[in-house]
Design an enzyme around this catalytic site. Structure first.
Site, PDB file in Angstrom:
ATOM      1  N   ARG A 238       0.863  -1.180   0.000  1.00 10.51           N
ATOM      2  CA  ARG A 238       0.000   0.000   0.000  1.00 10.51           C
ATOM      3  C   ARG A 238       0.900   1.230   0.000  1.00 10.51           C
ATOM      4  O   ARG A 238       1.817   1.324   0.813  1.00 10.51           O
ATOM      5  CB  ARG A 238      -0.907  -0.002   1.223  1.00 10.51           C
ATOM      6  CG  ARG A 238      -1.973  -1.061   1.151  1.00 10.51           C
ATOM      7  CD  ARG A 238      -2.908  -0.992   2.361  1.00 10.51           C
ATOM      8  NE  ARG A 238      -3.955  -1.977   2.222  1.00 10.51           N
ATOM      9  CZ  ARG A 238      -3.874  -3.234   2.672  1.00 10.51           C
ATOM     10  NH1 ARG A 238      -2.789  -3.630   3.318  1.00 10.51           N
ATOM     11  NH2 ARG A 238      -4.864  -4.067   2.503  1.00 10.51           N
TER      12      ARG A 238
ATOM     13  N   GLU B 277       2.734  -5.557  -6.742  1.00  6.86           N
ATOM     14  CA  GLU B 277       1.507  -4.789  -6.898  1.00  6.86           C
ATOM     15  C   GLU B 277       1.562  -3.599  -5.947  1.00  6.86           C
ATOM     16  O   GLU B 277       1.709  -3.770  -4.739  1.00  6.86           O
ATOM     17  CB  GLU B 277       0.299  -5.666  -6.570  1.00  6.86           C
ATOM     18  CG  GLU B 277      -1.021  -4.934  -6.597  1.00  6.86           C
ATOM     19  CD  GLU B 277      -2.178  -5.821  -6.153  1.00  6.86           C
ATOM     20  OE1 GLU B 277      -3.261  -5.264  -5.914  1.00  6.86           O
ATOM     21  OE2 GLU B 277      -2.009  -7.050  -6.029  1.00  6.86           O
TER      22      GLU B 277
ATOM     23  N   ASN C 174      -4.886   3.586  -2.172  1.00  6.79           N
ATOM     24  CA  ASN C 174      -6.267   3.787  -1.735  1.00  6.79           C
ATOM     25  C   ASN C 174      -6.505   5.291  -1.714  1.00  6.79           C
ATOM     26  O   ASN C 174      -5.835   6.021  -0.969  1.00  6.79           O
ATOM     27  CB  ASN C 174      -6.496   3.161  -0.362  1.00  6.79           C
ATOM     28  CG  ASN C 174      -6.433   1.659  -0.427  1.00  6.79           C
ATOM     29  OD1 ASN C 174      -7.196   1.033  -1.143  1.00  6.79           O
ATOM     30  ND2 ASN C 174      -5.500   1.067   0.295  1.00  6.79           N
TER      31      ASN C 174
ATOM     32  N   HIS D  20      11.009  -7.302   4.673  1.00  9.49           N
ATOM     33  CA  HIS D  20      11.525  -6.653   3.480  1.00  9.49           C
ATOM     34  C   HIS D  20      11.235  -7.516   2.263  1.00  9.49           C
ATOM     35  O   HIS D  20      10.924  -8.691   2.382  1.00  9.49           O
ATOM     36  CB  HIS D  20      13.031  -6.390   3.586  1.00  9.49           C
ATOM     37  CG  HIS D  20      13.853  -7.633   3.764  1.00  9.49           C
ATOM     38  ND1 HIS D  20      14.158  -8.148   4.990  1.00  9.49           N
ATOM     39  CD2 HIS D  20      14.423  -8.470   2.858  1.00  9.49           C
ATOM     40  CE1 HIS D  20      14.890  -9.248   4.847  1.00  9.49           C
ATOM     41  NE2 HIS D  20      15.055  -9.468   3.555  1.00  9.49           N
TER      42      HIS D  20
ATOM     43  N   GLU E 131      15.862  -5.571   0.140  1.00 12.92           N
ATOM     44  CA  GLU E 131      17.204  -6.150   0.197  1.00 12.92           C
ATOM     45  C   GLU E 131      17.656  -6.496  -1.214  1.00 12.92           C
ATOM     46  O   GLU E 131      16.903  -7.105  -1.986  1.00 12.92           O
ATOM     47  CB  GLU E 131      17.212  -7.418   1.056  1.00 12.92           C
ATOM     48  CG  GLU E 131      18.569  -8.067   1.155  1.00 12.92           C
ATOM     49  CD  GLU E 131      18.559  -9.345   1.995  1.00 12.92           C
ATOM     50  OE1 GLU E 131      19.652  -9.793   2.376  1.00 12.92           O
ATOM     51  OE2 GLU E 131      17.452  -9.890   2.244  1.00 12.92           O
TER      52      GLU E 131
END
Length: 122
Positions: A3, A50, A54, A68, A116
């Site tokens: 997000r 992805e 929002n 991570h 990383e």
């Protein structure tokens, strides 16, 4: 899925700074979210990330469960030089992992997610 607080800022980071490609986007105005998929190639040969925006949400608490994302690189030192030159934040300089020989580095994206970089033979 990550997000993000500003979709274009995140797309710019993953494409311009990390060298990924913007694979596709989806707009869902009625559901109040937008998606962008980035990666070095497409599924099933390559993983995709992805990015979810929002609408109206500019930041998130990352929480303690997230660690991570790890990306294999042919040359972590050169990748860090490119990332730094593009304005990215290196949060752990490249070098051997503690107690081992694998070369790693860490960068942080604009939303604070840690990534990383792991040296892998091409």
């Amino acid at each position: 899925m990550l997000r993000v607080g500003d979709l274009q800022r995140s797309i710019d980071f993953y494409t311009r700074v990390l060298g990924m490609k913007l694979l596709r986007t989806t707009e869902r105005p009625e559901q109040k979210y937008s998606l962008a998929f980035v990666g070095y190639g497409t599924n099933p040969d390559h993983a995709e990330i992805e990015l979810t925006y929002n609408h109206g949400v500019s930041s998130y608490e990352l929480g303690s469960a997230y660690g991570h994302i790890a990306l294999g690189m042919a040359d972590v030192y050169a990748a860090c030089d490119r990332i730094r030159a593009a304005g990215g934040a290196i949060t752990r300089e490249p070098g051997p992992v503690q107690g081992g020989t694998t070369v790693i580095a860490f960068v942080t994206d604009p939303d604070g997610y840690k990534i990383e970089l792991i040296q892998r033979d091409a």
